[in-house]
Design a protein around this motif. Sequence first.
Motif, PDB file in Angstrom:
ATOM      1  N   ASP A  63     -10.358  -8.745   2.665  1.00  0.00           N
ATOM      2  CA  ASP A  63      -9.007  -9.268   2.765  1.00  0.00           C
ATOM      3  C   ASP A  63      -8.158  -8.221   2.659  1.00  0.00           C
ATOM      4  O   ASP A  63      -6.929  -8.374   3.277  1.00  0.00           O
ATOM      5  CB  ASP A  63      -8.873 -10.452   1.673  1.00  0.00           C
ATOM      6  CG  ASP A  63      -9.407 -11.547   2.012  1.00  0.00           C
ATOM      7  OD1 ASP A  63     -10.035 -12.028   3.079  1.00  0.00           O
ATOM      8  OD2 ASP A  63      -9.241 -12.558   0.968  1.00  0.00           O
ATOM      9  N   GLU A  64      -8.209  -7.082   2.201  1.00  0.00           N
ATOM     10  CA  GLU A  64      -7.223  -6.002   1.913  1.00  0.00           C
ATOM     11  C   GLU A  64      -6.703  -5.338   3.327  1.00  0.00           C
ATOM     12  O   GLU A  64      -5.556  -4.997   3.176  1.00  0.00           O
ATOM     13  CB  GLU A  64      -8.127  -4.863   1.162  1.00  0.00           C
ATOM     14  CG  GLU A  64      -7.958  -5.186  -0.429  1.00  0.00           C
ATOM     15  CD  GLU A  64      -8.928  -6.169  -0.764  1.00  0.00           C
ATOM     16  OE1 GLU A  64      -9.279  -6.463  -2.072  1.00  0.00           O
ATOM     17  OE2 GLU A  64      -9.798  -6.562   0.241  1.00  0.00           O
ATOM     18  N   GLN A  65      -7.557  -5.287   4.254  1.00  0.00           N
ATOM     19  CA  GLN A  65      -7.061  -4.649   5.440  1.00  0.00           C
ATOM     20  C   GLN A  65      -7.957  -4.969   6.702  1.00  0.00           C
ATOM     21  O   GLN A  65      -9.051  -5.162   6.770  1.00  0.00           O
ATOM     22  CB  GLN A  65      -7.185  -3.248   5.189  1.00  0.00           C
ATOM     23  CG  GLN A  65      -6.713  -2.387   6.481  1.00  0.00           C
ATOM     24  CD  GLN A  65      -6.885  -0.689   6.037  1.00  0.00           C
ATOM     25  OE1 GLN A  65      -6.478  -0.362   5.206  1.00  0.00           O
ATOM     26  NE2 GLN A  65      -8.239  -0.160   6.500  1.00  0.00           N
ATOM     27  N   PRO A  66      -7.054  -5.603   7.718  1.00  0.00           N
ATOM     28  CA  PRO A  66      -7.940  -5.708   8.919  1.00  0.00           C
ATOM     29  C   PRO A  66      -8.921  -4.551   9.395  1.00  0.00           C
ATOM     30  O   PRO A  66      -8.339  -3.332   9.421  1.00  0.00           O
ATOM     31  CB  PRO A  66      -6.861  -5.925  10.058  1.00  0.00           C
ATOM     32  CG  PRO A  66      -5.621  -6.450   9.445  1.00  0.00           C
ATOM     33  CD  PRO A  66      -5.563  -5.742   7.893  1.00  0.00           C
ATOM     34  N   GLY A  67      -9.885  -4.735   9.901  1.00  0.00           N
ATOM     35  CA  GLY A  67     -10.979  -3.655  10.236  1.00  0.00           C
ATOM     36  C   GLY A  67     -11.607  -3.081   9.235  1.00  0.00           C
ATOM     37  O   GLY A  67     -12.683  -2.377   9.674  1.00  0.00           O
ATOM     38  N   LEU A  68     -11.428  -3.438   7.828  1.00  0.00           N
ATOM     39  CA  LEU A  68     -12.238  -2.854   6.551  1.00  0.00           C
ATOM     40  C   LEU A  68     -13.451  -3.696   6.511  1.00  0.00           C
ATOM     41  O   LEU A  68     -13.166  -4.852   5.895  1.00  0.00           O
ATOM     42  CB  LEU A  68     -11.326  -3.108   5.372  1.00  0.00           C
ATOM     43  CG  LEU A  68     -12.030  -2.209   4.070  1.00  0.00           C
ATOM     44  CD1 LEU A  68     -12.285  -0.774   4.206  1.00  0.00           C
ATOM     45  CD2 LEU A  68     -11.071  -2.635   3.023  1.00  0.00           C
TER      46      LEU A  68
END
Length: 108
Positions: A63-68
């Motif tokens: 959820d923290e970052q798109p693509g993570l």
Amino acid sequence: MLCRCDDTGKWIHPPLERSRFTGGPVHFEEVSGNGTVFSFIVVRQPLVPGRVPPYVVGLIEFDEQPGLRINAVIDADPASVRIGQRVRLRITELGDSGLRIPEFVVCE
């Protein structure tokens, strides 16, 4: 915990000694462990110690970052796993090895 760029705050996985965004310093920071199934496969060969096939290995987007994203076993019936499904990280023992690995469970 995952690697994070000191200058931009962007998450970096797999971890690097320097930021891929700025070349600057990085540090490790705790993530929520919440994410979404981005993709998955059903493994039908005995490849992961302590796992009896068939089992699911998923590519999970945090959820923290798109693509993570991280690859890990999803502890669920292979027939019930779906792309877009919400999952939560837990740390579990890897068979009798004494090692601990990330594993995801489906959120209720």
